[in-house]
Design an enzyme around this catalytic site. Structure first.
Site, PDB file in Angstrom:
ATOM      1  N   LYS B  84      52.789  43.217  86.208  1.00 41.61           N
ATOM      2  CA  LYS B  84      53.671  42.962  85.058  1.00 41.61           C
ATOM      3  C   LYS B  84      53.564  44.139  84.097  1.00 41.61           C
ATOM      4  O   LYS B  84      52.471  44.657  83.862  1.00 41.61           O
ATOM      5  CB  LYS B  84      53.248  41.665  84.380  1.00 41.61           C
ATOM      6  CG  LYS B  84      54.153  41.217  83.234  1.00 41.61           C
ATOM      7  CD  LYS B  84      53.642  39.913  82.616  1.00 41.61           C
ATOM      8  CE  LYS B  84      54.560  39.383  81.518  1.00 41.61           C
ATOM      9  NZ  LYS B  84      54.046  38.109  80.969  1.00 41.61           N
ATOM     10  N   SER B 159      57.520  34.636  80.641  1.00 42.94           N
ATOM     11  CA  SER B 159      57.924  36.030  80.539  1.00 42.94           C
ATOM     12  C   SER B 159      57.586  36.854  81.788  1.00 42.94           C
ATOM     13  O   SER B 159      58.091  37.964  81.947  1.00 42.94           O
ATOM     14  CB  SER B 159      57.246  36.679  79.326  1.00 42.94           C
ATOM     15  OG  SER B 159      55.836  36.664  79.495  1.00 42.94           O
ATOM     16  N   SER B 183      53.691  31.696  80.576  1.00 42.13           N
ATOM     17  CA  SER B 183      54.436  32.831  81.129  1.00 42.13           C
ATOM     18  C   SER B 183      54.129  33.168  82.580  1.00 42.13           C
ATOM     19  O   SER B 183      54.826  33.991  83.172  1.00 42.13           O
ATOM     20  CB  SER B 183      54.204  34.080  80.265  1.00 42.13           C
ATOM     21  OG  SER B 183      55.002  34.007  79.116  1.00 42.13           O
TER      22      SER B 183
END
Lengths: 516, 515
Positions: B84, B159, B183
């Site tokens: 990420k 996210s 997330s």
């Protein structure tokens, strides 16, 4: 000694005079916030060197530059130094305190917040006692808390911020550990404030907490000054004064500020005393307003989520206690107990290097008073001349002790000692003062027959003077003394020489009288 | 020859590692195959912000060379992993999905990344996310909108949407995400993969770009529970760069994960499962509830005792979370000021003075959702409001934590849906921030309490003729990921959901990637 003490007292006396003019109607109330850079090897929250004066932006890393994803790790040495300061300041050491973020934007503040301690400081409710000409005064310490220093803005293209074309930032200082020590508003004169500052610095230096160098900014005092009519309980409006790089400047800045505020009050313009920050301008010898309405600053403090609560164990405090050097006040008491006069004690215990030298000389066997006299006399003069502390001299305290022993044992004369000291200061006698003076042929001549021979030779060489002496001009004794000294290159034992000379002169005079 | 997307495979990572370790397949070949798949679907999914092709192949070659020299293969030798973009990778562009870090090259690897590399993993690229992790759909990225591989008209969740989509679309063998309020778990649910949020402090946060520091966790997104355990094994443990990282001992998280054929009939006999009452019923999509109920029935068949447990403070968590996370965020994002790194506004006004430089740098560099959250967080911390917001929220957090801990005294695991709905359409919710925030209801309390939780695929629901995955969330006791993962593993290996269907974008491509 007397002269030195008088010289030291002179500015204080002048200050006292200034104070009395104010003291008639008004009273000053002074509190001091002192930022002390802690003498740790590395920064507060990263492993960058804590080092003053290096090339800009060389002692930096992702943590102290506030890079994304970096996290602070607390330097335990900073905590230990805070504990040490807390003990020295008779403060409570919080067994559990915490860190908070103080938030504001400035180019020298990498993260947009400063890691500090807000509502639970590591030290609280202490005091500091200061020896003043009016006796011992006790000033309260509200709190002392750990925090990190910011970087340093350097404005380019002009001498000051106004007119500068650009600003460079040096982050070497960012993240250096600070202890902010906040006093109670207990001081009533500029002199009090300077005495408080000096004792606080002494504590920091003696205990290795900070090098307390105001010019380099490792000790920075912000002073809150207000005045009020005598007898009034309520405080007046306080003004913060910053930017003093020495205690004498601090004293001057406070005196200026007290006078400024009092004149405004006396002129009925009390409303013009506003809560603000003023900077001391050393060149112009005055304070000027930097910013106002400080009460409105909102730092949006909240607990630092990147650091767990700061827990301090009993054992850690005991360890710090056990490793603590002697406090300045204890040192002064010890010196007084040696029978030294207070004036001497204040000088010897003012700087750590001096006190260490004195203590080491005593440990090497030097009598206190003799060591004190040599240190406060020739050695301090040499330090002043060479612009260095006593730890900068090559001479060892042991060499001083040996020199004193040689004088007292009659091996060298005091005069020789004074002459030879500059070379000893350079370390020439460190391998043994006795060997040095022997090698240099400076040993006192104390052999009776040798002295007698020298005296005889001088008398024989100066028959006219001897005749005059014998005829009653006894003042000429001094002439013979000088001649023998000269002949011996100053090495003759003065007592012995005097005894023999007087005996010979008396004999000669008696013989002359008889002959007549 | 097995395929990457083999059904109900217990551990893809293990098979890749073994192939590489025994030289049946080189790490370079594995990496090339994944890069090919990555590129072939990237035009549809848009899950990557940076593809690390050159370095990934070099890393893979280094792994092969070490094995050729006779060195022991690391536990992740040759495994292509996506990271990420909120997690720092040394010298590899890391944006956190924000323009303000547009060309930022971190000077260091996050501890988690460094440990993956040391274990032989290959960093295949950096995945898309909501800017600074602020969002639940990955629509708040300053760069691109990532598509859900099951239906490219839908969001992947957020996210960590890029990571979840990349795993689902077989663009990588596994991925790292970060989880502040759900997330990792919510996008895992939206994309039909496994998402593990470990206990707070289990994996170092060093190198994770901070959003809500007291809540942020790095965790894996994988094809299986065992894969998540394998990544946790590598990343977990104390770190001298993170004071909030736990010193708790790290067990072998795979030790309790038995092969499916060794699993006995009633292997969960005696296991007490608490279904959180506040997470079911009104507001939960029927298809989601049906899939979760199916999971409950399956657990009961394995011998588990399932009961409803009511947590009266549960609904208080959402507002408390938004006060705390946003307060911390408002502070954490202050450093993006253009002074030391990242983008700096260079217009005339910015050049004139510091204030304009700040305002214009942050004005241009930060997106609307980020600004909204900074404003809300700054407000909550302002003088006079601190007690009413931040302090109150901390008190609520303590209550939520105590209640969850008490429930976990009674039950071995707690269970609930991961989110009230399956993946929604792009643009459906991003104009209504409050609706978006409410979607986090089922995950945020777990972050407030710091507990470990794992989302595992538990079925599908049909929306407008498209099969969308549903994931069920298991919540465990603090630092007891091992027993949590055992339950999740047994469920996964026996429920017959994992691998039973393929996302739209990989359908028909199963054979493209050999592993």
């Amino acid at each position: 000694m007397g002269r030195r003490a008088a010289a030291a007292a002179a500015p204080a006396a002048a200050a006292a005079a200034a104070d009395t003019s104010v003291a008639q109607e008004y009273e000053a109330v002074i509190g001091i916030e002192t930022h002390v850079q802690l003498l740790t090897r590395t920064k507060a929250f990263c492993s960058c060197p804590n080092q003053y004066g290096d090339e800009p932006n060389t002692n930096i890393c992702p943590v102290c530059m506030g890079h994304p994803g970096s996290l602070p790790m607390l330097n335990q040495e900073a905590v230990n130094l805070a504990i040490r300061a807390g003990i020295a300041l008779n403060a409570n050491i919080a067994r559990r305190s915490k860190f908070d973020r103080k938030q504001y934007f400035y180019a020298d503040l990498p993260k947009g917040y400063q890691i500090s301690q807000y509502d639970v400081p590591v030290c609280s409710a202490g005091f500091l006692e200061v020896d003043t000409p009016e006796g011992v005064k006790r000033f309260g310490i509200t709190r002392a808390h750990l925090e990190e220093d910011a970087g340093k803005n350097v404005h380019g293209g002009a001498d000051s911020l106004s007119g500068s074309s650009h600003t460079l930032v040096d982050f070497n200082r960012a993240g250096v550990p600070l202890l902010e020590i906040v006093s109670e508003p207990d001081m009533r004169s500029a002199r009090d404030a300077a005495a408080y500052g000096a004792e606080l610095r002494r504590i920091c230096r003696f205990l290795g907490i900070s090098d307390g160098n105001m010019a380099e900014g490792s000790m920075r005092c912000d002073v809150n000054v207000s005045v009020r009519p005598k007898g009034q309980e309520q405080f007046g409006t306080k003004v913060e004064v910053k930017n003093m790089n020495s205690f004498s400047n601090m004293q001057k800045a406070i005196e200026f500020e007290i006078e400024r505020q009092v004149s405004l009050l006396q002129a009925g313009r009390g409303a013009e005393v506003v809560q603000e920050t003023r900077l001391w301008d050393e060149g112009r010898q005055e304070t000027s307003s930097m910013r106002t309405k400080e009460g409105l600053a909102d730092y949006r403090y909240f607990p630092e989520p990147d650091l767990p609560d700061l827990e301090i164990m009993e054992q850690q405090i005991e360890q710090v206690k056990a490793s603590m050097a002697e406090l300045p006040v204890a040192k002064r008491e010890r010196y007084l107990s040696l029978g030294l006069p207070k004036a001497d004690v204040l000088i010897l215990a003012d700087e750590l290097a001096t006190a260490d030298f004195f203590d080491a000389a005593m440990a090497a066997g030097a009598p206190a008073k003799a060591a004190a006299n040599w240190i406060m006399g020739d050695i301090m003069a040499a330090c002043k001349e060479r612009k260095m502390g006593m730890d900068g001299l090559a001479i060892t305290p042991g060499a001083l002790a040996e020199m004193i022993a040689l004088i007292e044992g009659g091996t060298i004369s005091g005069k020789i000692a004074k002459d030879v000291l500059p070379r000893l200061l350079d370390g020439e006698g460190n391998a043994g003062v006795k060997a040095f003076v022997e090698k240099e042929g400076l040993v006192q001549i104390s052999d009776e027959s040798a002295v007698e021979a020298m005296v005889d030779a001088v008398l024989a060489a100066n028959p006219n003077q001897l005749a005059q002496y014998c005829s009653g001009k006894t003042k000429l004794a001094g002439f013979f003394t000088g001649q023998v000294m000269k002949e011996s290159a100053g090495r003759v034992n003065p007592g012995l020489m005097n005894k023999i000379l007087m005996k010979k002169l008396a004999a000669a005079a008696a013989a002359a009288a008889e002959a007549a | 020859m097995r395929t990457v997307c083999a059904a109900a495979q217990a551990s893809l990572l293990k098979s890749i590692q073994q192939n590489v370790a025994t030289k049946q397949q080189s790490a370079v070949e594995v990496t090339q195959a994944y890069l090919q798949q990555l590129k072939s679907v990237e035009g549809q999914v848009h899950s990557f912000l940076t593809v690390n092709e050159e370095h990934a192949l070099a890393q893979a070659a280094a792994v092969d060379a070490a094995i050729a020299r006779g060195e022991a293969a690391g536990p992740l030798a040759g495994v292509p992993i996506a990271i990420k973009d909120s997690i720092c990778t040394a010298g590899l562009r890391t944006t956190a999905g924000s323009r303000v870090l547009d060309s930022y090259l971190p000077p260091f690897d996050a501890t988690a990344v460094a440990r993956l590399k040391a274990a032989g993993a290959v960093l295949i690229g950096k995945t898309n996310l909501d800017e600074f992790c602020m969002g639940s759909s990955t629509e708040n990225s300053a760069y691109q909108v990532t598509r859900n591989p099951w239906d490219t008209a839908r969001v992947p969740g957020g996210s960590s949407g890029g990571s979840a989509a990349a795993v689902a679309a077989r663009q990588c063998a596994a991925a790292l995400g970060s989880d502040t309020g759900g997330s990792i778990r919510q996008p895992a649910h939206f994309c039909g993969v496994v998402g593990l949020k470990p206990s707070y402090g289990r994996i170092s946060r060093f190198g994770l770009i901070a959003y809500g520091s007291s809540l942020d966790c790095i965790g894996p997104l994988t094809h299986s529970v065992e894969d998540a355990a394998r990544l946790l094994n590598v990343m977990a443990g104390p770190d001298s760069s993170d004071a909030t990282c736990s010193k708790e001992a790290v067990p072998d998280f795979t030790a309790q994960l038995q092969p499916v054929d060794a699993v006995a009939d009633k292997c969960l006999a005696g296991l007490r499962v608490g279904l959180i009452s506040q997470t079911i019923g009104e507001g939960v999509a029927p298809g989601v509830m049906a899939a979760v109920n199916g999971a409950l029935q399956h657990l009961q068949q394995l011998g588990a005792e399932v009961e409803e447990v009511s947590l009266p403070t549960f609904d208080l968590g959402l507002p408390a979370y938004y006060v705390l996370a946003l307060s911390e965020a408002s502070s954490n994002l202050s450093r993006y000021d253009g002074v030391r790194y990242g983008q700096r506004a260079s217009d005339d006004a910015a050049a004139r003075d510091l204030r304009h430089m700040y305002a214009n740098t942050r004005g241009a560099g930060l997106g609307p959702e980020v600004k909204r959250r900074i404003l809300m967080g700054s407000y909550a911390l302002s003088a006079g409001y601190y007690d009413a917001y931040y302090k109150r929220a901390q008190q609520v957090r303590t209550l939520v934590q105590q209640e969850l801990q008490a429930a976990l005294q009674q039950y071995d695991v707690l269970l609930c849906p991961t989110a009230p709905t399956p993946a929604y359409k792009i643009g459906e919710k991003n104009c209504d921030p409050l609706a978006m925030y409410k979607g986090d209801l089922m995950t945020i309390n777990i972050n407030l309490a710091g507990l470990p939780a794992v989302t595992v695929p538990c079925g599908f629901t049909e929306e407008a003729g498209v099969q969308l995955p549903v994931g069920v969330q298991f919540v465990g006791r603090m630092f007891e990921e091992a027993s949590l993962l055992r339950v999740a593993h047994v469920y996964e290996q026996t429920a017959g959901v994992a691998g039973s269907a393929q996302p739209q974008v990989v359908a028909g491509r199963e054979q493209l990637v050999a592993a």
